[in-house]
Design a protein around this motif. Structure first.
Motif, PDB file in Angstrom:
ATOM      1  N   UNK A 147       0.827  -1.212   0.000  1.00  0.00           N
ATOM      2  CA  UNK A 147       0.000   0.000   0.000  1.00  0.00           C
ATOM      3  C   UNK A 147       0.855   1.254   0.000  1.00  0.00           C
ATOM      4  N   UNK A 148       1.948   1.249   0.744  1.00  0.00           N
ATOM      5  CA  UNK A 148       2.840   2.412   0.765  1.00  0.00           C
ATOM      6  C   UNK A 148       3.500   2.609  -0.590  1.00  0.00           C
ATOM      7  N   UNK A 149       3.928   1.535  -1.199  1.00  0.00           N
ATOM      8  CA  UNK A 149       4.561   1.627  -2.521  1.00  0.00           C
ATOM      9  C   UNK A 149       3.580   2.130  -3.569  1.00  0.00           C
ATOM     10  N   UNK A 150       2.319   1.734  -3.418  1.00  0.00           N
ATOM     11  CA  UNK A 150       1.292   2.146  -4.380  1.00  0.00           C
ATOM     12  C   UNK A 150       0.744   3.535  -4.082  1.00  0.00           C
ATOM     13  N   UNK A 151       1.049   4.078  -2.910  1.00  0.00           N
ATOM     14  CA  UNK A 151       0.568   5.410  -2.550  1.00  0.00           C
ATOM     15  C   UNK A 151      -0.825   5.431  -1.966  1.00  0.00           C
ATOM     16  N   UNK A 152      -1.370   4.271  -1.594  1.00  0.00           N
ATOM     17  CA  UNK A 152      -2.710   4.248  -0.991  1.00  0.00           C
ATOM     18  C   UNK A 152      -2.675   4.451   0.520  1.00  0.00           C
ATOM     19  N   UNK A 153      -1.471   4.374   1.127  1.00  0.00           N
ATOM     20  CA  UNK A 153      -1.265   4.862   2.496  1.00  0.00           C
ATOM     21  C   UNK A 153      -0.050   5.778   2.461  1.00  0.00           C
ATOM     22  N   UNK A 154       0.025   6.676   3.416  1.00  0.00           N
ATOM     23  CA  UNK A 154       1.111   7.655   3.456  1.00  0.00           C
ATOM     24  C   UNK A 154       2.260   7.246   4.366  1.00  0.00           C
ATOM     25  N   UNK A 155       2.002   6.279   5.251  1.00  0.00           N
ATOM     26  CA  UNK A 155       3.049   5.812   6.160  1.00  0.00           C
ATOM     27  C   UNK A 155       2.731   4.394   6.580  1.00  0.00           C
ATOM     28  N   UNK A 156       3.780   3.675   6.934  1.00  0.00           N
ATOM     29  CA  UNK A 156       3.659   2.314   7.425  1.00  0.00           C
ATOM     30  C   UNK A 156       4.377   2.224   8.769  1.00  0.00           C
ATOM     31  N   UNK A 157       3.689   1.695   9.775  1.00  0.00           N
ATOM     32  CA  UNK A 157       4.342   1.414  11.048  1.00  0.00           C
ATOM     33  C   UNK A 157       4.639  -0.073  11.133  1.00  0.00           C
ATOM     34  N   UNK A 158       5.831  -0.366  11.634  1.00  0.00           N
ATOM     35  CA  UNK A 158       6.278  -1.758  11.739  1.00  0.00           C
ATOM     36  C   UNK A 158       7.278  -1.837  12.880  1.00  0.00           C
ATOM     37  N   UNK A 159       7.174  -2.884  13.680  1.00  0.00           N
ATOM     38  CA  UNK A 159       8.127  -3.119  14.749  1.00  0.00           C
ATOM     39  C   UNK A 159       8.867  -4.412  14.438  1.00  0.00           C
ATOM     40  N   UNK A 160      10.173  -4.298  14.177  1.00  0.00           N
ATOM     41  CA  UNK A 160      10.934  -5.478  13.784  1.00  0.00           C
ATOM     42  C   UNK A 160      12.424  -5.249  13.862  1.00  0.00           C
ATOM     43  N   UNK A 161      13.164  -6.212  13.356  1.00  0.00           N
ATOM     44  CA  UNK A 161      14.611  -6.128  13.357  1.00  0.00           C
ATOM     45  C   UNK A 161      15.123  -5.159  12.311  1.00  0.00           C
ATOM     46  N   UNK A 162      16.410  -4.856  12.401  1.00  0.00           N
ATOM     47  CA  UNK A 162      17.069  -3.943  11.459  1.00  0.00           C
ATOM     48  C   UNK A 162      18.201  -4.685  10.755  1.00  0.00           C
ATOM     49  N   UNK A 163      18.198  -4.721   9.430  1.00  0.00           N
ATOM     50  CA  UNK A 163      17.092  -4.277   8.579  1.00  0.00           C
ATOM     51  C   UNK A 163      15.997  -5.335   8.504  1.00  0.00           C
ATOM     52  N   UNK A 164      14.777  -4.916   8.241  1.00  0.00           N
ATOM     53  CA  UNK A 164      13.692  -5.845   7.926  1.00  0.00           C
ATOM     54  C   UNK A 164      13.758  -6.118   6.433  1.00  0.00           C
ATOM     55  N   UNK A 165      13.900  -7.386   6.079  1.00  0.00           N
ATOM     56  CA  UNK A 165      14.179  -7.756   4.691  1.00  0.00           C
ATOM     57  C   UNK A 165      13.121  -7.231   3.717  1.00  0.00           C
ATOM     58  N   UNK A 166      11.858  -7.356   4.072  1.00  0.00           N
ATOM     59  CA  UNK A 166      10.796  -6.932   3.161  1.00  0.00           C
ATOM     60  C   UNK A 166      10.827  -5.424   2.923  1.00  0.00           C
ATOM     61  N   UNK A 167      11.154  -4.651   3.961  1.00  0.00           N
ATOM     62  CA  UNK A 167      11.257  -3.198   3.803  1.00  0.00           C
ATOM     63  C   UNK A 167      12.467  -2.848   2.949  1.00  0.00           C
ATOM     64  N   UNK A 168      13.584  -3.523   3.197  1.00  0.00           N
ATOM     65  CA  UNK A 168      14.794  -3.254   2.416  1.00  0.00           C
ATOM     66  C   UNK A 168      14.558  -3.504   0.928  1.00  0.00           C
ATOM     67  N   UNK A 169      13.864  -4.565   0.601  1.00  0.00           N
ATOM     68  CA  UNK A 169      13.589  -4.894  -0.803  1.00  0.00           C
ATOM     69  C   UNK A 169      12.712  -3.832  -1.462  1.00  0.00           C
ATOM     70  N   UNK A 170      11.626  -3.418  -0.774  1.00  0.00           N
ATOM     71  CA  UNK A 170      10.735  -2.411  -1.343  1.00  0.00           C
ATOM     72  C   UNK A 170      11.401  -1.043  -1.410  1.00  0.00           C
TER      73      UNK A 170
END
Length: 337
Positions: free
Chosen positions: A201-224
């Motif tokens: 949704x963030x990549x598509x622009x249908x949300x303006x922000x994403x909250x996530x609690x996880x490790x650094x880096x989070x693989x899925x976020x790094x890829x996007x």
């Protein structure tokens, strides 16, 4: 209970292993602890993890592999879940043997003031979770206050993210409302999206922000991020309010520069993750799991991780208001002589 925030910078894999060697536990364990892996767990072990692409599921998979490799159990499998709150509930229902959960979520569901006091115990504090407030670099959003009137993904129901996000909004003075409700133009619209749906949704622009609690880096976020271009918001100014209202679960932690390609260092909110079990877990399994956490720490860190790890005996024992399993406490005492 202290209300002063602690400050954490990341430990490298090399630093962690050097610390383990210094304590004499990287392969040479006291007899009382080493003997705990002589017989496998009576039944299969299920480790409750998290969402694909997140640190929970990676850690749970490594732990399950290690439990089986070292014959703590002849069978160890991983359960994919929504996250911390789901994991504690799954543990309480007897559907998982072990579970990873944020300290604040563990306290809410199984702490002394919860509906389930005395039913869960900790085997150790395993690593630091980092709250990500992710925006697109082309969004013009630079502070949390800029999310007023915007649409935000706040975590999948049952996740630790879904617990901390409304707390952050409350401290920040943001008014939020679900997408289906009637609201003022200043309210922040919240959507209950997990990691992968939130990233899409963030990549598509249908949300303006994403909250996530996880490790650094989070693989899925790094890829996007490599495809779209993201930035992280600094959340550290909210720490005093969080700690005052909800307790000393929250710390000031640094997401190092370059954790996500090209991003500068950003301070954010950290929450420790606990490895949990039910209080009726057999002593041999509890001791054997401590053996793995301390003596085989190198097997339990995802290769991409640059975040703070707590896989040493002196750190593992600090489990907030969730008590250590008695057999785990005995194992840690054996490590310290």
């Amino acid at each position: 209970m202290s209300t002063h925030p602690r400050f954490y910078a990341p430990l490298s894999r090399r630093t962690l292993l050097r610390a383990a060697l210094a304590t004499g536990v990287a392969g040479v364990l006291p007899p009382a602890l080493a003997s705990c892996t002589t017989g496998p767990h009576a039944g299969p072990i299920v480790v409750a993890g998290g969402e694909p692409g997140g640190f929970y599921l990676e850690f749970a998979t490594l732990l399950a592999d290690s439990l089986q490799r070292h014959r703590v159990s002849e069978s160890a499998t991983v359960l994919s879940t929504g996250g911390s709150l789901d994991n504690v509930r799954t543990l309480l229902r007897g559907e998982a043997t072990l579970a990873v959960a944020l300290a604040d979520a563990a306290s809410l569901e199984g702490g002394p003031q919860s509906r389930n006091p005395g039913r869960i115990a900790a085997l150790g504090k395993v690593y630091e979770n980092y709250v990500h407030a992710v925006v697109r670099t082309d969004s013009g959003i630079s502070t949390l206050a800029d999310l007023a009137g915007r649409t935000v993904a706040v975590g999948r129901p049952g996740s630790g993210t879904s617990l901390i996000t409304p707390r952050l909004f409350e401290v920040a003075g943001l008014v939020s409302a679900p997408a289906s409700s009637t609201k003022s133009s200043a309210a922040t619209t919240v959507r209950s999206l997990g990691l992968n749906d939130g990233i899409a949704a963030l990549s598509a622009g249908t949300v303006d922000a994403l909250f996530w609690s996880g490790g650094v880096p989070t693989a899925a976020i790094a890829k996007a991020h490599a495809e779209t271009g993201f930035a992280l918001l600094d959340l550290s100014a909210l720490l005093p309010g969080l700690r005052q209202r909800y307790g000393a679960f929250y710390d000031k932690v640094l997401v190092p520069a370059g954790s996500y390609a090209g991003m500068e260092a950003v301070w954010t909110v950290g929450v420790a993750n606990l490895l949990l079990c039910r209080t009726d877990l057999d002593a041999a399994t509890a001791k054997a799991t401590v053996n793995l956490l301390v003596g085989h720490a190198d097997e339990l860190i995802p290769r991409s991780s640059v975040g703070v790890q707590f896989l040493s005996a002196d750190s593992l024992i600090n489990t907030a208001d969730i008590p250590l399993h008695p057999a785990a406490a005995e194992a840690y005492r054996a490590l310290h002589g």
